[in-house]
Design a protein around this motif. Structure first.
Motif, PDB file in Angstrom:
ATOM      1  N   ASN A  38       0.858  -1.181   0.000  1.00  0.00           N
ATOM      2  CA  ASN A  38       0.000   0.000   0.000  1.00  0.00           C
ATOM      3  C   ASN A  38       0.896   1.233   0.000  1.00  0.00           C
ATOM      4  O   ASN A  38       1.721   1.405   0.893  1.00  0.00           O
ATOM      5  CB  ASN A  38      -0.913   0.019   1.234  1.00  0.00           C
ATOM      6  CG  ASN A  38      -1.922  -1.099   1.215  1.00  0.00           C
ATOM      7  OD1 ASN A  38      -2.486  -1.421   0.178  1.00  0.00           O
ATOM      8  ND2 ASN A  38      -2.156  -1.719   2.367  1.00  0.00           N
ATOM      9  N   LEU A  39       0.737   2.085  -0.999  1.00  0.00           N
ATOM     10  CA  LEU A  39       1.583   3.265  -1.137  1.00  0.00           C
ATOM     11  C   LEU A  39       0.978   4.475  -0.436  1.00  0.00           C
ATOM     12  O   LEU A  39      -0.225   4.724  -0.553  1.00  0.00           O
ATOM     13  CB  LEU A  39       1.773   3.615  -2.614  1.00  0.00           C
ATOM     14  CG  LEU A  39       2.684   2.721  -3.453  1.00  0.00           C
ATOM     15  CD1 LEU A  39       2.656   3.177  -4.909  1.00  0.00           C
ATOM     16  CD2 LEU A  39       4.105   2.736  -2.914  1.00  0.00           C
ATOM     17  N   ASN A  40       1.821   5.210   0.255  1.00  0.00           N
ATOM     18  CA  ASN A  40       1.418   6.493   0.825  1.00  0.00           C
ATOM     19  C   ASN A  40       1.713   7.575  -0.214  1.00  0.00           C
ATOM     20  O   ASN A  40       2.877   7.888  -0.473  1.00  0.00           O
ATOM     21  CB  ASN A  40       2.195   6.753   2.116  1.00  0.00           C
ATOM     22  CG  ASN A  40       1.870   8.105   2.730  1.00  0.00           C
ATOM     23  OD1 ASN A  40       0.981   8.823   2.255  1.00  0.00           O
ATOM     24  ND2 ASN A  40       2.576   8.463   3.780  1.00  0.00           N
ATOM     25  N   VAL A  41       0.668   8.136  -0.818  1.00  0.00           N
ATOM     26  CA  VAL A  41       0.857   9.167  -1.846  1.00  0.00           C
ATOM     27  C   VAL A  41       0.487  10.558  -1.331  1.00  0.00           C
ATOM     28  O   VAL A  41       0.400  11.504  -2.110  1.00  0.00           O
ATOM     29  CB  VAL A  41       0.046   8.844  -3.123  1.00  0.00           C
ATOM     30  CG1 VAL A  41       0.533   7.557  -3.761  1.00  0.00           C
ATOM     31  CG2 VAL A  41      -1.453   8.765  -2.825  1.00  0.00           C
ATOM     32  N   GLN A  42       0.289  10.697  -0.030  1.00  0.00           N
ATOM     33  CA  GLN A  42      -0.073  11.987   0.539  1.00  0.00           C
ATOM     34  C   GLN A  42       0.955  13.049   0.157  1.00  0.00           C
ATOM     35  O   GLN A  42       2.161  12.902   0.431  1.00  0.00           O
ATOM     36  CB  GLN A  42      -0.151  11.890   2.067  1.00  0.00           C
ATOM     37  CG  GLN A  42      -0.597  13.157   2.767  1.00  0.00           C
ATOM     38  CD  GLN A  42      -2.074  13.431   2.576  1.00  0.00           C
ATOM     39  OE1 GLN A  42      -2.884  12.512   2.575  1.00  0.00           O
ATOM     40  NE2 GLN A  42      -2.438  14.682   2.421  1.00  0.00           N
ATOM     41  N   ASP A  43       0.477  14.120  -0.516  1.00  0.00           N
ATOM     42  CA  ASP A  43       1.326  15.242  -0.935  1.00  0.00           C
ATOM     43  C   ASP A  43       2.414  14.855  -1.936  1.00  0.00           C
ATOM     44  O   ASP A  43       3.326  15.645  -2.198  1.00  0.00           O
ATOM     45  CB  ASP A  43       1.972  15.932   0.279  1.00  0.00           C
ATOM     46  CG  ASP A  43       0.945  16.647   1.130  1.00  0.00           C
ATOM     47  OD1 ASP A  43      -0.030  17.164   0.575  1.00  0.00           O
ATOM     48  OD2 ASP A  43       1.124  16.670   2.367  1.00  0.00           O
ATOM     49  N   ARG A  44       2.330  13.664  -2.508  1.00  0.00           N
ATOM     50  CA  ARG A  44       3.269  13.252  -3.550  1.00  0.00           C
ATOM     51  C   ARG A  44       2.739  13.693  -4.912  1.00  0.00           C
ATOM     52  O   ARG A  44       1.530  13.706  -5.153  1.00  0.00           O
ATOM     53  CB  ARG A  44       3.434  11.741  -3.551  1.00  0.00           C
ATOM     54  CG  ARG A  44       3.929  11.162  -2.252  1.00  0.00           C
ATOM     55  CD  ARG A  44       5.442  11.105  -2.216  1.00  0.00           C
ATOM     56  NE  ARG A  44       5.926  10.239  -1.158  1.00  0.00           N
ATOM     57  CZ  ARG A  44       7.140   9.726  -1.114  1.00  0.00           C
ATOM     58  NH1 ARG A  44       7.996   9.989  -2.077  1.00  0.00           N
ATOM     59  NH2 ARG A  44       7.518   8.963  -0.116  1.00  0.00           N
ATOM     60  N   LEU A  45       3.661  14.015  -5.809  1.00  0.00           N
ATOM     61  CA  LEU A  45       3.265  14.421  -7.143  1.00  0.00           C
ATOM     62  C   LEU A  45       3.063  13.190  -8.014  1.00  0.00           C
ATOM     63  O   LEU A  45       3.997  12.399  -8.221  1.00  0.00           O
ATOM     64  CB  LEU A  45       4.323  15.331  -7.753  1.00  0.00           C
ATOM     65  CG  LEU A  45       4.042  15.849  -9.165  1.00  0.00           C
ATOM     66  CD1 LEU A  45       2.705  16.581  -9.221  1.00  0.00           C
ATOM     67  CD2 LEU A  45       5.162  16.764  -9.632  1.00  0.00           C
ATOM     68  N   CYS A  46       1.872  13.021  -8.534  1.00  0.00           N
ATOM     69  CA  CYS A  46       1.527  11.880  -9.374  1.00  0.00           C
ATOM     70  C   CYS A  46       0.973  12.394 -10.700  1.00  0.00           C
ATOM     71  O   CYS A  46       0.153  13.310 -10.716  1.00  0.00           O
ATOM     72  CB  CYS A  46       0.490  10.996  -8.691  1.00  0.00           C
ATOM     73  SG  CYS A  46       1.028  10.327  -7.094  1.00  0.00           S
ATOM     74  N   VAL A  47       1.425  11.798 -11.786  1.00  0.00           N
ATOM     75  CA  VAL A  47       1.036  12.233 -13.120  1.00  0.00           C
ATOM     76  C   VAL A  47       0.186  11.152 -13.772  1.00  0.00           C
ATOM     77  O   VAL A  47       0.534   9.965 -13.728  1.00  0.00           O
ATOM     78  CB  VAL A  47       2.276  12.525 -13.991  1.00  0.00           C
ATOM     79  CG1 VAL A  47       1.865  12.873 -15.424  1.00  0.00           C
ATOM     80  CG2 VAL A  47       3.092  13.657 -13.382  1.00  0.00           C
ATOM     81  N   VAL A  48      -0.928  11.564 -14.362  1.00  0.00           N
ATOM     82  CA  VAL A  48      -1.773  10.660 -15.140  1.00  0.00           C
ATOM     83  C   VAL A  48      -1.765  11.166 -16.571  1.00  0.00           C
ATOM     84  O   VAL A  48      -2.132  12.322 -16.831  1.00  0.00           O
ATOM     85  CB  VAL A  48      -3.212  10.604 -14.593  1.00  0.00           C
ATOM     86  CG1 VAL A  48      -4.085   9.702 -15.476  1.00  0.00           C
ATOM     87  CG2 VAL A  48      -3.214  10.100 -13.154  1.00  0.00           C
ATOM     88  N   VAL A  49      -1.333  10.330 -17.489  1.00  0.00           N
ATOM     89  CA  VAL A  49      -1.317  10.690 -18.905  1.00  0.00           C
ATOM     90  C   VAL A  49      -2.550  10.078 -19.554  1.00  0.00           C
ATOM     91  O   VAL A  49      -2.666   8.854 -19.651  1.00  0.00           O
ATOM     92  CB  VAL A  49      -0.034  10.192 -19.596  1.00  0.00           C
ATOM     93  CG1 VAL A  49      -0.023  10.627 -21.063  1.00  0.00           C
ATOM     94  CG2 VAL A  49       1.207  10.723 -18.869  1.00  0.00           C
ATOM     95  N   GLY A  50      -3.474  10.930 -19.957  1.00  0.00           N
ATOM     96  CA  GLY A  50      -4.740  10.473 -20.505  1.00  0.00           C
ATOM     97  C   GLY A  50      -5.896  11.002 -19.679  1.00  0.00           C
ATOM     98  O   GLY A  50      -5.906  10.850 -18.451  1.00  0.00           O
ATOM     99  N   GLY A  51      -6.852  11.642 -20.356  1.00  0.00           N
ATOM    100  CA  GLY A  51      -7.959  12.265 -19.639  1.00  0.00           C
ATOM    101  C   GLY A  51      -9.307  11.644 -19.914  1.00  0.00           C
ATOM    102  O   GLY A  51     -10.339  12.253 -19.647  1.00  0.00           O
ATOM    103  N   GLY A  52      -9.319  10.418 -20.434  1.00  0.00           N
ATOM    104  CA  GLY A  52     -10.567   9.717 -20.689  1.00  0.00           C
ATOM    105  C   GLY A  52     -11.117   9.070 -19.432  1.00  0.00           C
ATOM    106  O   GLY A  52     -10.695   9.381 -18.312  1.00  0.00           O
ATOM    107  N   ALA A  53     -12.049   8.132 -19.618  1.00  0.00           N
ATOM    108  CA  ALA A  53     -12.708   7.507 -18.478  1.00  0.00           C
ATOM    109  C   ALA A  53     -11.721   6.779 -17.575  1.00  0.00           C
ATOM    110  O   ALA A  53     -11.798   6.877 -16.340  1.00  0.00           O
ATOM    111  CB  ALA A  53     -13.794   6.548 -18.973  1.00  0.00           C
ATOM    112  N   VAL A  54     -10.783   6.041 -18.169  1.00  0.00           N
ATOM    113  CA  VAL A  54      -9.809   5.296 -17.364  1.00  0.00           C
ATOM    114  C   VAL A  54      -8.878   6.254 -16.631  1.00  0.00           C
ATOM    115  O   VAL A  54      -8.661   6.134 -15.421  1.00  0.00           O
ATOM    116  CB  VAL A  54      -8.999   4.329 -18.251  1.00  0.00           C
ATOM    117  CG1 VAL A  54      -7.903   3.647 -17.423  1.00  0.00           C
ATOM    118  CG2 VAL A  54      -9.918   3.273 -18.855  1.00  0.00           C
ATOM    119  N   GLY A  55      -8.340   7.228 -17.354  1.00  0.00           N
ATOM    120  CA  GLY A  55      -7.451   8.192 -16.717  1.00  0.00           C
ATOM    121  C   GLY A  55      -8.138   8.969 -15.607  1.00  0.00           C
ATOM    122  O   GLY A  55      -7.549   9.214 -14.552  1.00  0.00           O
ATOM    123  N   ALA A  56      -9.392   9.352 -15.846  1.00  0.00           N
ATOM    124  CA  ALA A  56     -10.145  10.084 -14.826  1.00  0.00           C
ATOM    125  C   ALA A  56     -10.321   9.247 -13.574  1.00  0.00           C
ATOM    126  O   ALA A  56     -10.155   9.739 -12.444  1.00  0.00           O
ATOM    127  CB  ALA A  56     -11.504  10.500 -15.383  1.00  0.00           C
TER     128      ALA A  56
END
Length: 241
Positions: free
Chosen positions: A7-25
């Motif tokens: 289980n990853l702690n992503v609090q305040d971490r910068l995460c990038v999602v490439v793609g703005g469709g249904a899956v990316g959203a």
């Protein structure tokens, strides 16, 4: 391929999602819910992302993917004659990236860039190319249950998730909040942690979840009294969290 569960702690971490469709959203919104700083890179985005973009919870780069989207540093304006890859980057070190476009070549490029920069990468529908996979998730408050088939059958993972959703109601969220309050109060009283384990088991094994589900809160109070002593009641503990 066997996977190492984590289980990853992503609090305040910068995460990038490439793609703005249904899956990316879907991926972006889950990251937001977990406290990440999320940047979506896509010429267009689905309406599901609009409220979070408008509120500032999601930063939207309204263009195609550039290699520097995974580079640390301030976002820079394009200089005259300069290429986007040379001048634009997201702010801070990227922790992870999810490639969720419908273009395999773009997704592969994201994966190659991520490996070169040491950024954790997930490529939708290509578990063999991922550093991590995203399991089916059942959430009840702070309770998170995940189902993984090691990428062999997402359909089976979804089926199991739906079955778990019918079995696990909101009583689990309430029970977890209550147990968190119990733990905090016990620690504040300086009690022996080894004794806590016995007391926690007495509460859980005493049918706490069933009592909450059935609304039998007077019996919850009796269970807490028997296991923990005076000063532990459902109402007082729930007000403390």
């Amino acid at each position: 391929m066997p996977v190492y569960p984590i289980n990853l702690n992503v609090q305040d971490r910068l995460c990038v999602v490439v793609g703005g469709g249904a899956v990316g959203a879907r991926k972006a919104l889950l990251l937001v819910r977990c406290g990440a700083r999320v940047t979506v890179v896509s010429p267009e985005v689905t309406d599901a992302l609009r409220p979070d973009i408008d509120s500032g919870a999601v930063c939207w780069r309204a263009r195609g993917y550039c290699s520097v989207d995974l580079a640390p540093g301030p976002f820079a304006s394009l200089q005259e004659g300069g290429a986007p890859e040379e001048t634009a980057s997201v702010s801070g070190a990227v922790f992870l990236v999810i490639a969720a476009t419908d273009n395999p070549a773009v997704n592969a490029r994201v994966g190659a860039d991520a490996r070169r920069r040491g950024v954790l990468c997930n490529i939708a529908d290509r578990p063999e190319a991922c550093d991590f996979t995203l399991p089916a998730v059942v959430s009840r408050g702070d309770l998170t249950i995940t189902v993984s088939t090691s990428g062999r059958s997402p359909a089976l993972a979804r089926k199991l998730r739906k079955e778990l959703e019918t079995l696990l109601g909101e009583e689990y969220a309430v029970g977890l909040r209550l147990m968190g309050a119990v733990r905090k109060k016990l620690l504040g009283e300086g009690r022996d942690p080894e004794t806590h384990k016995i007391q926690f088991r007495r509460v859980i094994d005493g049918g706490l979840i069933s009592l909450i589900k059935e609304g039998r809160f007077a019996e919850v109070d009796r269970l807490l009294l028997d296991a923990l002593g005076e000063g532990y009641t459902f109402d007082s503990l729930m007000k403390a969290v």
